[in-house]
Design a protein around this motif. Structure first.
Motif, PDB file in Angstrom:
ATOM      1  N   THR A 149      33.196 -42.048  42.394  1.00 32.16           N
ATOM      2  CA  THR A 149      32.632 -40.707  42.428  1.00 32.16           C
ATOM      3  C   THR A 149      33.753 -39.684  42.470  1.00 32.16           C
ATOM      4  O   THR A 149      34.626 -39.745  43.341  1.00 32.16           O
ATOM      5  CB  THR A 149      31.722 -40.525  43.656  1.00 32.16           C
ATOM      6  N   VAL A 150      33.733 -38.772  41.532  1.00 28.03           N
ATOM      7  CA  VAL A 150      34.668 -37.655  41.509  1.00 28.03           C
ATOM      8  C   VAL A 150      33.935 -36.449  42.078  1.00 28.03           C
ATOM      9  O   VAL A 150      32.920 -36.019  41.513  1.00 28.03           O
ATOM     10  CB  VAL A 150      35.159 -37.358  40.078  1.00 28.03           C
ATOM     11  N   VAL A 151      34.433 -35.916  43.174  1.00 25.47           N
ATOM     12  CA  VAL A 151      33.797 -34.747  43.796  1.00 25.47           C
ATOM     13  C   VAL A 151      34.585 -33.512  43.393  1.00 25.47           C
ATOM     14  O   VAL A 151      35.706 -33.297  43.842  1.00 25.47           O
ATOM     15  CB  VAL A 151      33.731 -34.876  45.323  1.00 25.47           C
ATOM     16  N   GLY A 152      33.997 -32.717  42.516  1.00 31.00           N
ATOM     17  CA  GLY A 152      34.649 -31.534  41.977  1.00 31.00           C
ATOM     18  C   GLY A 152      34.698 -31.586  40.465  1.00 31.00           C
ATOM     19  O   GLY A 152      35.497 -32.333  39.896  1.00 31.00           O
ATOM     20  N   ALA A 153      33.808 -30.829  39.803  1.00 32.22           N
ATOM     21  CA  ALA A 153      33.797 -30.781  38.338  1.00 32.22           C
ATOM     22  C   ALA A 153      34.777 -29.710  37.884  1.00 32.22           C
ATOM     23  O   ALA A 153      34.422 -28.743  37.215  1.00 32.22           O
ATOM     24  CB  ALA A 153      32.389 -30.500  37.821  1.00 32.22           C
ATOM     25  N   SER A 154      36.022 -29.913  38.270  1.00 30.54           N
ATOM     26  CA  SER A 154      37.087 -28.932  38.072  1.00 30.54           C
ATOM     27  C   SER A 154      38.050 -29.442  37.013  1.00 30.54           C
ATOM     28  O   SER A 154      37.842 -30.494  36.400  1.00 30.54           O
ATOM     29  CB  SER A 154      37.837 -28.762  39.396  1.00 30.54           C
ATOM     30  N   LEU A 155      39.131 -28.696  36.795  1.00 31.36           N
ATOM     31  CA  LEU A 155      40.200 -29.173  35.920  1.00 31.36           C
ATOM     32  C   LEU A 155      40.729 -30.508  36.428  1.00 31.36           C
ATOM     33  O   LEU A 155      40.850 -31.476  35.668  1.00 31.36           O
ATOM     34  CB  LEU A 155      41.318 -28.131  35.867  1.00 31.36           C
ATOM     35  N   ALA A 156      41.049 -30.581  37.719  1.00 31.34           N
ATOM     36  CA  ALA A 156      41.551 -31.828  38.293  1.00 31.34           C
ATOM     37  C   ALA A 156      40.491 -32.921  38.240  1.00 31.34           C
ATOM     38  O   ALA A 156      40.802 -34.092  37.988  1.00 31.34           O
ATOM     39  CB  ALA A 156      42.008 -31.603  39.743  1.00 31.34           C
ATOM     40  N   GLY A 157      39.235 -32.551  38.467  1.00 28.57           N
ATOM     41  CA  GLY A 157      38.155 -33.534  38.408  1.00 28.57           C
ATOM     42  C   GLY A 157      37.980 -34.114  37.022  1.00 28.57           C
ATOM     43  O   GLY A 157      37.800 -35.327  36.854  1.00 28.57           O
ATOM     44  N   LEU A 158      38.041 -33.251  36.005  1.00 31.64           N
ATOM     45  CA  LEU A 158      37.923 -33.731  34.634  1.00 31.64           C
ATOM     46  C   LEU A 158      39.079 -34.652  34.278  1.00 31.64           C
ATOM     47  O   LEU A 158      38.879 -35.727  33.694  1.00 31.64           O
ATOM     48  CB  LEU A 158      37.892 -32.546  33.666  1.00 31.64           C
ATOM     49  N   TYR A 159      40.299 -34.268  34.640  1.00 29.01           N
ATOM     50  CA  TYR A 159      41.461 -35.096  34.325  1.00 29.01           C
ATOM     51  C   TYR A 159      41.414 -36.421  35.076  1.00 29.01           C
ATOM     52  O   TYR A 159      41.898 -37.445  34.568  1.00 29.01           O
ATOM     53  CB  TYR A 159      42.760 -34.338  34.607  1.00 29.01           C
ATOM     54  N   ALA A 160      40.834 -36.419  36.248  1.00 29.87           N
ATOM     55  CA  ALA A 160      40.661 -37.683  36.976  1.00 29.87           C
ATOM     56  C   ALA A 160      39.675 -38.590  36.239  1.00 29.87           C
ATOM     57  O   ALA A 160      39.909 -39.798  36.097  1.00 29.87           O
ATOM     58  CB  ALA A 160      40.178 -37.406  38.398  1.00 29.87           C
ATOM     59  N   ALA A 161      38.571 -38.009  35.775  1.00 35.56           N
ATOM     60  CA  ALA A 161      37.573 -38.797  35.045  1.00 35.56           C
ATOM     61  C   ALA A 161      38.164 -39.358  33.755  1.00 35.56           C
ATOM     62  O   ALA A 161      37.962 -40.537  33.412  1.00 35.56           O
ATOM     63  CB  ALA A 161      36.351 -37.930  34.746  1.00 35.56           C
TER      64      ALA A 161
ATOM     65  N   ASP B  87      29.666 -28.302  42.361  1.00 36.53           N
ATOM     66  CA  ASP B  87      28.755 -27.323  42.956  1.00 36.53           C
ATOM     67  C   ASP B  87      28.405 -26.182  41.996  1.00 36.53           C
ATOM     68  O   ASP B  87      27.438 -25.463  42.211  1.00 36.53           O
ATOM     69  CB  ASP B  87      29.314 -26.771  44.274  1.00 36.53           C
ATOM     70  N   GLU B  88      29.193 -26.003  40.927  1.00 39.68           N
ATOM     71  CA  GLU B  88      28.820 -25.032  39.904  1.00 39.68           C
ATOM     72  C   GLU B  88      27.893 -25.695  38.885  1.00 39.68           C
ATOM     73  O   GLU B  88      27.869 -26.918  38.750  1.00 39.68           O
ATOM     74  CB  GLU B  88      30.060 -24.486  39.201  1.00 39.68           C
ATOM     75  N   HIS B  89      27.171 -24.839  38.137  1.00 38.40           N
ATOM     76  CA  HIS B  89      26.276 -25.368  37.111  1.00 38.40           C
ATOM     77  C   HIS B  89      26.989 -25.608  35.789  1.00 38.40           C
ATOM     78  O   HIS B  89      26.382 -26.106  34.845  1.00 38.40           O
ATOM     79  CB  HIS B  89      25.099 -24.396  36.893  1.00 38.40           C
ATOM     80  N   HIS B  90      28.272 -25.272  35.730  1.00 40.99           N
ATOM     81  CA  HIS B  90      29.035 -25.396  34.491  1.00 40.99           C
ATOM     82  C   HIS B  90      29.847 -26.689  34.483  1.00 40.99           C
ATOM     83  O   HIS B  90      30.343 -27.123  35.518  1.00 40.99           O
ATOM     84  CB  HIS B  90      29.997 -24.218  34.343  1.00 40.99           C
ATOM     85  N   ARG B  91      29.996 -27.252  33.289  1.00 39.63           N
ATOM     86  CA  ARG B  91      30.953 -28.343  33.132  1.00 39.63           C
ATOM     87  C   ARG B  91      32.360 -27.757  33.235  1.00 39.63           C
ATOM     88  O   ARG B  91      32.546 -26.541  33.156  1.00 39.63           O
ATOM     89  CB  ARG B  91      30.740 -29.045  31.788  1.00 39.63           C
TER      90      ARG B  91
ATOM     91  N   TRP C 258      26.598 -36.723  35.454  1.00 40.54           N
ATOM     92  CA  TRP C 258      26.992 -35.395  35.921  1.00 40.54           C
ATOM     93  C   TRP C 258      25.936 -34.858  36.881  1.00 40.54           C
ATOM     94  O   TRP C 258      24.764 -34.723  36.515  1.00 40.54           O
ATOM     95  CB  TRP C 258      27.144 -34.432  34.740  1.00 40.54           C
ATOM     96  N   LEU C 259      26.352 -34.537  38.090  1.00 43.43           N
ATOM     97  CA  LEU C 259      25.464 -33.904  39.074  1.00 43.43           C
ATOM     98  C   LEU C 259      26.003 -32.494  39.311  1.00 43.43           C
ATOM     99  O   LEU C 259      26.809 -32.256  40.212  1.00 43.43           O
ATOM    100  CB  LEU C 259      25.435 -34.703  40.376  1.00 43.43           C
ATOM    101  N   LEU C 260      25.588 -31.549  38.458  1.00 45.25           N
ATOM    102  CA  LEU C 260      26.086 -30.187  38.525  1.00 45.25           C
ATOM    103  C   LEU C 260      25.123 -29.303  39.317  1.00 45.25           C
ATOM    104  O   LEU C 260      23.939 -29.599  39.429  1.00 45.25           O
ATOM    105  CB  LEU C 260      26.279 -29.633  37.112  1.00 45.25           C
ATOM    106  N   GLY C 261      25.664 -28.211  39.862  1.00 43.49           N
ATOM    107  CA  GLY C 261      24.858 -27.378  40.739  1.00 43.49           C
ATOM    108  C   GLY C 261      24.498 -28.113  42.016  1.00 43.49           C
ATOM    109  O   GLY C 261      23.505 -27.816  42.673  1.00 43.49           O
ATOM    110  N   THR C 262      25.332 -29.083  42.374  1.00 42.24           N
ATOM    111  CA  THR C 262      25.077 -29.964  43.521  1.00 42.24           C
ATOM    112  C   THR C 262      26.281 -29.940  44.444  1.00 42.24           C
ATOM    113  O   THR C 262      27.400 -30.241  44.017  1.00 42.24           O
ATOM    114  CB  THR C 262      24.824 -31.406  43.044  1.00 42.24           C
TER     115      THR C 262
END
Length: 396
Positions: free
Chosen positions: A9-21, A38-42, A78-82
């Protein structure tokens, strides 16, 4: 340990989160991959928010960090807005705000940071017209506020985000005042002489820079809209729009009680490994060697190393990249690399601060430790490579 990992599980749909995935898949991990944001955006690119997006030169769809093919290739849930509410290391689960538990074998913490608020703000919150700038939604709200005609804009904080916002607002024709509590902008990072050079960028473009004073209050008119900024020295500044850029704090509140070592971020080794097995951290939230790096380059480099160590079950690699950041202000590209210490001296290698085009080198006992440039990208990149070699660091 990677063979035992069926869910990461990657917590944080961020730049770092994407690069981790992306790194997980590149390293051959083919199990379940969950990305919580926690944002609704990828994941999107944040640096343009204070520049091209704010001025309208760039639309939101141009900010995406991955195209549809790359997203599909991740085969992620993807669990966005969460929002993640807790990390239960006892039963290895991420607890969401809804109460749902995500049982997981490995966790990548990439929750980034949130803007600091002004101290002493009223319980009812700031007046309307007061903004911070961290997310796409923040930037969209600020852009809308600035689209209503010429405004008196007060930017609180002259760091890179504050300076970029001031630059964008001035370009759009607004009347801008920047308030900085320190004697000069970026003084701890750059030292007195180079901080003065950055301060001059504001005055070059008709922006009022007030240093050496903080803000003691924000005052609203009868309709609840911000009208005045009260300074600590007793002065009042009229304002239609206020942007607060006084730094960020790592998003670690949800990790209290998890057993992780927390100290202005998630404490980890140079490989991103935390005090809890199976949990690594990367990006703005990771505190390594007593510091956090809040810059784009680190957020793209740290995840690859952290993921390798996560899959290996131990630290087999460390991140040794040279600190590097850049900023675009008033048409000037400002670049910095290295590790400047307070006692370092600065030498002008070429160009002139007065011309807003130069390369300056920081030195300790005659040895280069860092470099700062304005509008000298090629000489700067050569110096950056030299600093990397001199420090025995991996290329960045």
């Amino acid at each position: 340990m990677s063979g035992a990992m069926r869910t990461v599980t990657v917590v944080g749909a961020s730049l770092a989160g994407l690069y981790a995935a992306l790194a997980l898949r590149d390293e051959g991990y083919d199990g379940r991959l969950v990305i919580v944001g926690d944002e609704h955006h990828r994941p999107y690119d944040r640096p343009p928010l204070s520049k091209e997006f704010l001025t309208g030169a760039l639309t939101a769809d141009r900010l995406a960090l991955a195209d549809a093919e790359e997203i599909a290739g991740l085969d992620a849930e993807w669990l966005l807005g969460t929002r993640a509410a807790a990390l239960d290391t006892a039963d290895r689960s991420v607890v969401l705000e809804s109460g749902r538990r995500l049982t997981t074998d490995g966790v990548v913490l990439a929750t980034g940071a949130a803007p600091r608020r002004l101290p002493g703000r009223p319980p009812e919150g700031p007046p309307s017209g007061v903004h911070t700038l961290r997310t796409l939604d923040d930037a969209a709200a600020l852009r809308e506020a600035l689209s209503r005609g010429q405004a008196r804009v007060v930017v609180i904080g002259a760091g890179f985000i504050g300076a970029e916002v001031a630059s964008s607002c001035a370009t759009m024709g607004h009347r801008v005042t920047v308030v900085e509590a320190a004697p000069q902008p970026l003084l701890p990072q750059l030292g007195q002489e180079m901080a003065e050079a950055c301060a001059a960028l504001h005055t070059d473009h008709g922006v009022t820079l007030l240093t050496g004073t903080g803000v003691s209050g924000l005052h609203a008119d009868t309709r609840g809209n911000v009208a005045w900024v009260e300074l600590a020295d007793g002065r009042y500044l009229p304002a239609d729009v206020v942007v607060v850029g006084v730094g960020v704090r790592p998003n670690t509140d949800w990790l209290e009680g998890s057993g992780l070592a927390l100290d202005d971020g998630v404490v980890c080794d140079r490989g991103g490994a935390t005090s809890v097995p199976g949990v690594v951290a990367a990006g703005d939230v990771a505190r390594t060697d007593g510091t956090r790096s809040e810059h784009w380059t680190s957020a793209t480099q740290q995840p690859t190393v952290a993921v390798r160590n996560l899959l290996a079950g131990t630290t087999i690699e460390t991140h040794t990249g040279l600190p590097y950041f850049w900023s675009d202000q008033y048409g000037v590209r400002v670049q910095f690399a290295g590790r400047r210490a307070p006692g370092d001296t600065v030498r002008l290698a070429e160009g002139s601060p007065e011309d807003r085009s130069f390369l300056a080198v920081y030195e300790r006992d005659g040895v280069p430790t860092a470099a700062l440039a304005m509008n000298r990208p090629r000489p700067f990149m050569r110096m950056r490579k030299e600093l990397t070699r001199a420090g025995g660091l991996a290329a960045v």
